[in-house]
Motif scaffolding. Structure first.
Motif, PDB file in Angstrom:
ATOM      1  N   UNK A  12       0.791  -1.224   0.000  1.00 34.69           N
ATOM      2  CA  UNK A  12       0.000   0.000   0.000  1.00 34.69           C
ATOM      3  C   UNK A  12       0.822   1.272   0.000  1.00 34.69           C
ATOM      4  N   UNK A  13       2.160   1.134   0.120  1.00 35.92           N
ATOM      5  CA  UNK A  13       3.006   2.324   0.177  1.00 35.92           C
ATOM      6  C   UNK A  13       3.251   2.913  -1.214  1.00 35.92           C
ATOM      7  N   UNK A  14       3.433   2.048  -2.192  1.00 38.34           N
ATOM      8  CA  UNK A  14       3.668   2.543  -3.556  1.00 38.34           C
ATOM      9  C   UNK A  14       2.474   3.345  -4.035  1.00 38.34           C
ATOM     10  N   UNK A 129       8.427   3.628 -13.142  1.00 31.65           N
ATOM     11  CA  UNK A 129       8.078   2.226 -13.441  1.00 31.65           C
ATOM     12  C   UNK A 129       9.274   1.415 -13.952  1.00 31.65           C
ATOM     13  N   UNK A 130      10.123   2.041 -14.779  1.00 33.94           N
ATOM     14  CA  UNK A 130      11.298   1.339 -15.287  1.00 33.94           C
ATOM     15  C   UNK A 130      12.208   0.922 -14.139  1.00 33.94           C
ATOM     16  N   UNK A 131      12.457   1.846 -13.217  1.00 29.80           N
ATOM     17  CA  UNK A 131      13.342   1.537 -12.088  1.00 29.80           C
ATOM     18  C   UNK A 131      12.673   0.602 -11.077  1.00 29.80           C
ATOM     19  N   UNK A 132      11.369   0.648 -11.018  1.00 27.09           N
ATOM     20  CA  UNK A 132      10.646  -0.189 -10.067  1.00 27.09           C
ATOM     21  C   UNK A 132      10.614  -1.650 -10.519  1.00 27.09           C
ATOM     22  N   UNK A 133      10.402  -1.871 -11.823  1.00 24.47           N
ATOM     23  CA  UNK A 133      10.238  -3.232 -12.327  1.00 24.47           C
ATOM     24  C   UNK A 133      11.487  -3.788 -13.013  1.00 24.47           C
ATOM     25  N   UNK A 282      20.255   8.261 -18.841  1.00 25.93           N
ATOM     26  CA  UNK A 282      21.643   7.849 -18.628  1.00 25.93           C
ATOM     27  C   UNK A 282      21.953   7.601 -17.163  1.00 25.93           C
ATOM     28  N   UNK A 283      21.238   8.266 -16.270  1.00 28.33           N
ATOM     29  CA  UNK A 283      21.490   8.102 -14.838  1.00 28.33           C
ATOM     30  C   UNK A 283      20.536   7.103 -14.183  1.00 28.33           C
ATOM     31  N   UNK A 284      19.539   6.644 -14.893  1.00 27.27           N
ATOM     32  CA  UNK A 284      18.503   5.812 -14.277  1.00 27.27           C
ATOM     33  C   UNK A 284      19.037   4.457 -13.829  1.00 27.27           C
ATOM     34  N   UNK A 285      18.424   3.953 -12.777  1.00 22.03           N
ATOM     35  CA  UNK A 285      18.804   2.664 -12.207  1.00 22.03           C
ATOM     36  C   UNK A 285      17.998   1.562 -12.893  1.00 22.03           C
ATOM     37  N   UNK A 286      18.439   1.175 -14.089  1.00 24.87           N
ATOM     38  CA  UNK A 286      17.755   0.130 -14.834  1.00 24.87           C
ATOM     39  C   UNK A 286      18.761  -0.802 -15.474  1.00 24.87           C
TER      40      UNK A 286
END
Length: 378
Positions: A12-14, A129-133, A282-286
Motif C-alpha cells: 500500500x506504500x507505492x 516504473x522502469x526503475x521499479x520493475x 543515462x542516470x537511471x537505475x535500470x
C-alpha cells in the motif's frame, strides 16, 4: 552504508506515494492558475488551453484518488492515502476560485513552476516504473539517503529555468550576434530534418565533451563537477545533482554551436526533448542494456561507468549522446556487458545537503577532503 528497505508491491506504500505525488502536482497546477504571470514560463503559455488543462487536472485528481483508495485497501497502517485525500480536497476547494481566463501580463522575471510540474510528472511517469520493475541495483530503494538532496537540485533547476536559460545563451549572444550568420542559418535550415537533427546532436555533443573533459582535468573546475559525481545512488533523479556553475558553463559551451548554426525551430525543439530524456535515462537505475544500440547511443550502462569509483574507469565516457566521440578521443571505456560495482567518489567524504554542496567547492578541494566529516556521522 545502511540502506532503506525497498518498497514492496502489495504493502500500500507505492500507491500511497503515487497518490500524494499526483495530488501535489494538481495542487501546484492550481496555484499556477492563480498567479500565471509569476509562476508560468512565458514560452509555454500558448500551449495551455484552459479547457484541456481543466480536464487533465480532473483526470489526474481522479487517478490520485484511485491510488489513495488502493493504499487504504492494501494497508490500514499507512496514512499516505489519508494525506493524499487531504491534498485532493484542498486542491478542489482552491480550484473553485480560479479566475476566468484572461490575457497574462509578461513579467521580466518568472518562476518556472509549470515547467517543474510538467517535467517531474512526465519523467516520473516514464522512469519510476522502469526503475521499479527493471532495476539494476536491486538493493537501492527509491528513498535512499540522498534522494531529498537530488530532489532539491531538480526543483531549483526547474524553477530557475528562465535565469539559467538567459545565462546559458549569454556567451553565444555576446560572441556571435551581429556578425552575419544569416547565410549559415539558411544553409543549415535547408538540410532535411533528420540529417539536421543529427548535426545538432553531434556538434553540441562535441562541445559538451570538451567542456566535460576540462571539468575533469582542471583541478579548480573539478571542485564543482565533483558535486555531480558525489552521488552513490545513481537513479533518474541523480542527474539533476549538478553545481550551478558547472551547469551554466557546460550548457553554455554546448549551446555555442546550436546558436551559430541556427537550426530550425522543429530541430531545436526535438533536440531539447532528446537531451532532456537522454540525460535522465543515462542516470537511471535500470538493467536494460539496449543491445547493440549501446554502441550507438549513450545508455545507463555507459554513463554509470563514467560515475564509477573504480580508478580504471576514471575520466572515461564523457559523451552525452554518441559513444564514438569517446572512441575517437581515446576516452572510451571498454565495458562489454559489465556494470560498475559502485559509483561515487570512493573514500572521499562529501558534505550532504544542497547548501553545503553549493558552498563546498569554493572553500575546499574534494581531492583533499577525506578528513571532512558530516555532522550526522559524528
Amino acid at each position: 552504508m545502511t540502506r532503506n528497505k525497498r518498497l514492496t508491491i502489495g504493502e500500500g506504500k507505492i500507491s500511497g506515494y503515487l497518490s500524494i505525488f499526483l495530488a501535489i502536482v494538481c495542487f501546484g497546477t492550481t496555484i499556477c492558475a492563480y498567479f500565471p504571470e509569476y509562476l508560468t514560463t512565458s514560452d509555454f503559455r500558448a500551449l495551455y488551453k484552459p479547457n484541456y488543462v481543466r480536464w487533465a487536472l480532473l483526470g489526474i485528481l481522479a487517478l490520485s484518488f484511485v491510488f489513495a483508495l488502493t493504499s487504504f485497501i492494501l494497508s490500514k497502517k499507512t496514512k499516505l492515502g489519508f494525506f493524499a485525500v487531504l491534498i485532493i480536497a484542498t486542491t478542489i476547494l482552491l480550484g473553485t476560485g480560479i479566475p476566468e481566463y484572461q490575457e497574462i501580463d509578461s513579467k521580466s522575471i518568472t518562476i518556472g513552476l509549470d515547467w517543474l510540474l510538467l517535467d517531474i510528472l512526465i519523467s516520473a511517469f516514464i522512469f519510476i516504473p522502469i526503475e521499479l520493475f527493471l532495476p539494476k541495483r536491486l538493493e537501492q530503494t527509491k528513498f535512499h539517503e540522498e534522494w531529498k538532496t537530488d530532489l532539491v537540485y531538480f526543483i531549483i533547476g526547474h524553477l530557475l529555468i528562465q535565469v539559467t536559460g538567459v545565462l546559458v545563451q549569454l556567451p553565444s549572444v555576446i560572441a556571435f550576434s551581429g556578425i552575419g550568420l544569416s547565410g549559415l542559418h539558411e544553409w543549415t535550415q535547408g538540410i532535411w530534418f533528420l540529417p539536421q537533427l543529427f548535426l545538432a546532436l553531434l556538434v553540441s555533443d562535441l562541445f559538451q565533451w570538451t567542456g566535460h573533459y576540462f571539468f575533469h582535468k582542471l583541478p579548480f573546475l573539478w571542485r564543482f563537477h565533483a558535486v555531480h559525481h558525489s552521488t552513490k545512488d545513481i537513479d533518474w533523479l541523480a542527474g539533476s545533482r549538478t553545481h550551478f556553475l558547472d551547469l551554466i558553463v557546460v550548457r553554455a559551451i554546448s549551446f555555442l554551436p546550436i546558436y551559430v548554426f541556427g537550426f530550425s525551430i522543429s530541430v531545436f525543439t526535438t533536440y531539447i526533448v532528446i537531451v532532456s530524456i537522454q540525460a535522465v535515462l543515462a542516470h537511471s537505475n535500470t538493467r536494460i542494456n539496449f543491445g547493440f544500440l549501446r554502441y550507438v547511443f549513450v545508455t545507463p550502462q555507459y554513463h554509470h561507468w563514467h560515475h564509477s569509483d573504480d580508478p580504471k574507469a576514471y575520466d572515461k565516457n564523457f559523451a552525452i549522446h554518441f559513444p564514438f566521440i569517446d572512441m575517437i578521443f581515446g576516452t572510451y571505456y571498454p565495458m562489454g556487458k559489465t556494470w560498475p560495482e559502485s559509483t561515487g567518489l570512493g573514500d572521499v567524504k562529501f558534505p550532504k545537503g544542497f547548501i553545503r554542496q553549493f558552498i563546498f567547492p569554493f572553500i575546499k578541494d574534494p581531492a583533499n577532503s577525506n578528513e571532512i566529516e558530516n555532522p550526522s556521522e559524528r
